[in-house]
Design a protein around this motif. Structure first.
Motif, PDB file in Angstrom:
ATOM      1  N   ARG A  45       2.573 -91.557 -19.686  1.00  0.00           N
ATOM      2  CA  ARG A  45       3.494 -92.580 -20.178  1.00  0.00           C
ATOM      3  C   ARG A  45       4.367 -93.056 -19.018  1.00  0.00           C
ATOM      4  O   ARG A  45       4.393 -92.433 -17.947  1.00  0.00           O
ATOM      5  CB  ARG A  45       4.385 -92.014 -21.288  1.00  0.00           C
ATOM      6  N   PHE A  46       5.109 -94.126 -19.245  1.00  0.00           N
ATOM      7  CA  PHE A  46       6.045 -94.577 -18.222  1.00  0.00           C
ATOM      8  C   PHE A  46       7.219 -95.306 -18.860  1.00  0.00           C
ATOM      9  O   PHE A  46       7.111 -95.856 -19.949  1.00  0.00           O
ATOM     10  CB  PHE A  46       5.363 -95.475 -17.177  1.00  0.00           C
ATOM     11  N   MET A  47       8.335 -95.304 -18.138  1.00  0.00           N
ATOM     12  CA  MET A  47       9.585 -95.857 -18.654  1.00  0.00           C
ATOM     13  C   MET A  47      10.520 -96.105 -17.457  1.00  0.00           C
ATOM     14  O   MET A  47      10.670 -95.224 -16.632  1.00  0.00           O
ATOM     15  CB  MET A  47      10.220 -94.871 -19.628  1.00  0.00           C
ATOM     16  N   THR A  48      11.112 -97.273 -17.271  1.00  0.00           N
ATOM     17  CA  THR A  48      11.091 -98.459 -18.092  1.00  0.00           C
ATOM     18  C   THR A  48      10.427 -99.586 -17.318  1.00  0.00           C
ATOM     19  O   THR A  48      10.494 -99.630 -16.104  1.00  0.00           O
ATOM     20  CB  THR A  48      12.528 -98.851 -18.475  1.00  0.00           C
ATOM     21  N   SER A  49       9.875-100.544 -18.062  1.00  0.00           N
ATOM     22  CA  SER A  49       9.104-101.626 -17.479  1.00  0.00           C
ATOM     23  C   SER A  49       9.892-102.933 -17.570  1.00  0.00           C
ATOM     24  O   SER A  49      10.339-103.311 -18.645  1.00  0.00           O
ATOM     25  CB  SER A  49       7.783-101.743 -18.239  1.00  0.00           C
ATOM     26  N   HIS A  50      10.083-103.609 -16.435  1.00  0.00           N
ATOM     27  CA  HIS A  50      10.824-104.882 -16.433  1.00  0.00           C
ATOM     28  C   HIS A  50       9.834-106.051 -16.530  1.00  0.00           C
ATOM     29  O   HIS A  50       8.876-106.123 -15.762  1.00  0.00           O
ATOM     30  CB  HIS A  50      11.640-105.007 -15.147  1.00  0.00           C
TER      31      HIS A  50
END
Length: 476
Positions: A270-275
């Motif tokens: 997963r990944f956080m945060t996406s602009h």
């Protein structure tokens, strides 16, 4: 090189310097425990985002290495509050709980209280602590988290609150001790800081400029986590989409995802945060083609009004945002899209708010974190004379909340009756004979089961959708 009080040479390089102070603090702790005839305990309380949670794991790792024993509550010999300052209520929560610590300290003269994190980077907070909370033993900021052992050693002779707050520090220190909150999933920082300077946000001021970790260090950490039992990793950054731009040899976030996807034994990424301004076609392609990257993208909108987005300094407009949503849906049909939305930004008109509602209805987010605008001292938006009356903000907030909840329920209903893989995370807090887990799209599932399922990914039939979560049955 410099020398300590007993003429020992203190290393200049990291992490050797911090390891030196860990050993010195351990010696001091052993002497204190011998004097008291008992072991000393610690407790770390985390406020705020996943980045703070990850910092707290590093703080715990250092304290464990020194020799402190973790305590389940704040009635401990050493308490650290790792603070958040994104919104005003976060500040209020911290100060509200400090009073409880004061009571504990009166009963335990050995107790030490440390405050760290984003709040501590604000001068107004430091002055308030000096004036109203003199029993706080030490304060340190976001740039000093890795120096905990050194700061503890330096502060021990201070008769007043020891303050260690730097305006910036570009160093990224690897290979210090840490304690993962979960054995089966791990957070992995891939970068620190933010360069975006959104007009409402204080993060760039308290976290500093963007700096990316080397991809080899990120992948090695993921490999270690997997070898230790992690099946899921969360790649963390204030804006992961701009990862790699500060490296001597630039590497894109898409490239990093592809590298992580190849780590032997990994099950979920997963990944956080996406602009939105940095969400590339190649990133969408990388997510679609990767075997282990979850089909969940958190894409903060903040406002649906192009006029407000421009004033926010977000670098995209309504049309650009909706085109990104369309690309995601087209290339990753089962993708779950969540978002952040601010209501009541200074100067927001009813027409601006209706633009936001239009994006919500068009994008049909699976879930949304909705917030009333919170004035942050030091940001451009806080200086605006066009602050929105509280009653107007609350009315708009309720209308938005009702809309996102209605759409979220409708989206969730689409999976009712299907069988999906679920990572079991914990015993259900309401039922000791049930467990709770998450789908690939981050939705919560409750089902009958025991603790031996925790950390396993199992097929589950989603029997009933109850708004934002499901009741399910394990498929044998």
């Amino acid at each position: 090189m410099v020398r300590s009080e007993n003429r020992e040479i203190i290393p200049d390089t990291e992490p050797e310097r911090q390891l030196f102070f860990i050993n010195k603090d351990r010696e001091i702790l052993l002497e204190k425990e011998k004097e008291l005839g008992r072991q000393l305990t610690y407790h770390v309380t985390t406020f705020g985002c996943q980045m703070n949670a990850r910092d707290s794991e590093k703080l715990r790792g250092v304290l464990n290495e020194i020799g402190y024993i973790p305590s389940e509550d704040e009635n401990a010999d050493l308490v650290i509050y790792n603070t958040c300052t994104v919104r005003e209520n976060a500040d209020n929560r911290v100060f509200g709980r400090i009073g409880v610590l004061s009571g504990y300290k009166k009963k335990n003269p050995e107790m030490k209280i440390y405050l760290c994190g984003c709040m501590m980077q604000e001068k107004r907070i430091i002055e308030k602590i000096r004036k109203s909370y003199p029993f706080i033993d030490m304060v340190f900021g976001t740039f000093n988290v890795y120096r905990l052992a050194e700061l503890m050693y330096m502060s021990r002779q201070s008769d007043s609150t020891a303050i260690f707050v730097e305006e910036s520090d570009d160093r990224i220190v690897e290979d210090l001790p840490e304690v993962q909150t979960y054995s089966f999933k791990a957070g992995v920082n891939i970068m620190y800081g933010c360069n975006n300077f959104c007009s409402y946000c204080i993060v760039p001021y308290v976290r500093g400029r963007e700096r990316s970790r080397k991809p080899i260090d990120v992948i090695r950490e993921i490999e270690r986590d997997v070898q230790s039992g992690a099946v899921e990793v969360m790649l963390l950054g204030q804006n992961v989409n701009s990862y790699g731009k500060t490296l001597d040899e630039p590497v894109s976030f898409s490239d990093l995802l592809r590298m992580a996807d190849k780590v032997d034994g990994i099950k979920r990424i997963r990944f956080m945060t996406s602009h939105p301004k940095d969400l590339s076609d190649d990133l969408i392609k990388a997510i679609a083609e990767s075997e282990h990257v979850c089909h969940h993208i958190h894409l903060p909108l903040q406002s649906g009004s192009s006029r407000i987005l421009s004033d926010m300094n977000r670098h995209y407009d309504k049309e650009k945002y909706l085109s990104l949503v369309e690309k995601i849906r087209k290339n990753i049909p089962d993708a779950s899209i969540s978002t952040d939305i601010i209501v009541g930004y200074p100067g927001e008109t009813e027409e601006d708010f209706e633009e936001t509602m239009d994006v919500v209805r068009t994008a049909r987010f699976d879930s949304a974190f909705t917030f009333e605008y919170s004035k942050r001292s030091g940001t451009r938006a806080a200086l605006s004379e066009n602050q929105i009356p509280a009653e107007v903000v609350k009315d708009r907030f309720q209308r938005l909340l009702q809309e996102v909840q209605t759409i979220g329920r409708e989206k969730a209903m689409e999976l009712e009756g299907s069988v999906k893989d679920v990572l079991i995370e914990e015993i259900d807090r309401e039922d000791p004979f049930s467990v709770t887990g998450r789908l690939d799209n981050n939705s919560v599932v409750h089902l009958k089961g025991s603790k031996d399922l925790i950390g396993k990914i199992i097929p589950v039939r989603l029997d009933e959708c109850r708004g934002f979560y499901y009741m399910g049955t394990a498929v044998v």
